[in-house]
Design a protein around this motif. Structure first.
Motif, PDB file in Angstrom:
ATOM      1  N   ARG A   1       0.855  -1.187   0.000  1.00  0.00           N
ATOM      2  CA  ARG A   1       0.000   0.000   0.000  1.00  0.00           C
ATOM      3  C   ARG A   1       0.890   1.236   0.000  1.00  0.00           C
ATOM      4  NH1 ARG A   1      -5.243   0.450   0.181  1.00  0.00           N
ATOM      5  NH2 ARG A   1      -6.265   2.355   0.885  1.00  0.00           N
ATOM      6  N   GLN A   2       0.486   2.238  -0.775  1.00  0.00           N
ATOM      7  CA  GLN A   2       1.332   3.412  -0.971  1.00  0.00           C
ATOM      8  C   GLN A   2       0.536   4.683  -0.692  1.00  0.00           C
ATOM      9  OE1 GLN A   2       4.614   2.859  -2.443  1.00  0.00           O
ATOM     10  NE2 GLN A   2       5.041   4.907  -1.699  1.00  0.00           N
ATOM     11  N   ASP A   3       1.132   5.598   0.066  1.00  0.00           N
ATOM     12  CA  ASP A   3       0.537   6.914   0.279  1.00  0.00           C
ATOM     13  C   ASP A   3       1.030   7.863  -0.804  1.00  0.00           C
ATOM     14  OD1 ASP A   3      -0.851   6.185   2.573  1.00  0.00           O
ATOM     15  OD2 ASP A   3       0.824   6.687   3.898  1.00  0.00           O
ATOM     16  N   MET A   4       0.130   8.687  -1.322  1.00  0.00           N
ATOM     17  CA  MET A   4       0.477   9.695  -2.328  1.00  0.00           C
ATOM     18  C   MET A   4       0.036  11.064  -1.842  1.00  0.00           C
ATOM     19  SD  MET A   4      -0.295   7.713  -5.909  1.00  0.00           S
ATOM     20  CE  MET A   4      -1.883   7.022  -5.440  1.00  0.00           C
ATOM     21  N   SER A   5       0.886  12.047  -2.059  1.00  0.00           N
ATOM     22  CA  SER A   5       0.704  13.358  -1.455  1.00  0.00           C
ATOM     23  C   SER A   5       0.875  14.469  -2.474  1.00  0.00           C
ATOM     24  CB  SER A   5       1.748  13.554  -0.338  1.00  0.00           C
ATOM     25  OG  SER A   5       1.752  12.485   0.578  1.00  0.00           O
TER      26      SER A   5
END
Length: 230
Positions: A196-200
């Protein structure tokens, strides 16, 4: 072609004392896209929500991903979205709180016996991800046999379908969008979860240093906006 969505506030104090915040993004359904004459998508709505609540004048520029990042690095833009954190971006930008959190997965043809999570298969198959992204850099950094340079997720999917690559690394929601667009179903491919990857939003250090309270305020509003736009 550069597509610009401009929000101009009528409050005189902002017009006189505050420069317009210039954020760049890419065409990446369902997060950012053009529908009719409007820029829309989940990430766009969340970013707008936070900036509107802060009463910040801003422009959203739709361009290619490499130009969005380079423009932030060189001062043409004040930031870009949405993207994951990596060492290269950390050199010139500061990530916000997560705007989108999404699952990454490996995609392979049905019946493939390749295991992309096995280091032994890194060189024995042809891998790809969207060019100039953190996914692309991850593959190179970890010794995968990277071929092709797809400019968007739709091209990446097509390369997998026609056999130009053996394995594609992409966000599940994005690939699901393009599969549906082509009349395909996810069960026509083998999908192996990756992480799972956070994108900002990545704001330039020049902007955050000039506006030291901005990022804290933006992150506070983003938490609210993530709940509002799901």
């Amino acid at each position: 072609m550069l597509w610009v969505c401009v929000l101009t506030l009528s409050e005189p104090a902002w017009a006189q004392s505050s420069p317009v915040l210039r954020l760049a993004t890419q065409d990446l359904p369902p997060y950012q896209m053009i529908e009719g004459e409007q820029m829309t998508g989940l990430a766009v709505e969340r970013v707008r929500c936070a900036l509107d609540a802060m009463n910040v004048p801003y422009e959203l520029h739709m361009t290619v991903w490499a130009d969005a990042q380079l423009g932030t690095q060189t001062g043409r833009f004040d930031g870009f979205f949405v993207g994951s954190a990596n060492k290269a971006r950390a050199g010139y930008a500061v990530p916000s709180a997560s705007v989108v959190s999404e699952d990454l997965a490996w995609y392979l043809p049905l019946g493939s016996d390749i295991d992309p999570n096995d280091a032994g298969d890194a060189l024995s198959a042809r891998y790809s991800a969207k060019f100039a992204t953190s996914k692309w850099q991850f593959l190179h950094r970890n010794g995968y046999n990277v071929v092709m340079r797809p400019r968007d997720a739709e091209s990446l999917l097509n390369m997998l379908i026609v056999g130009d690559i053996d394995v594609a690394l992409e966000y599940e929601l994005i690939f699901a969008h393009y599969m549906k667009k082509r009349g395909l179903s996810e069960d026509q491919f083998q999908k192996i979860p990756f992480r799972r990857q956070d994108m900002s939003v990545h704001f330039s250090k020049q902007y955050t240093e000039a506006n030291p309270l901005f990022l804290t305020r933006f992150n506070t509003q983003m938490q609210r906006c993530m709940a509002e736009f799901q």
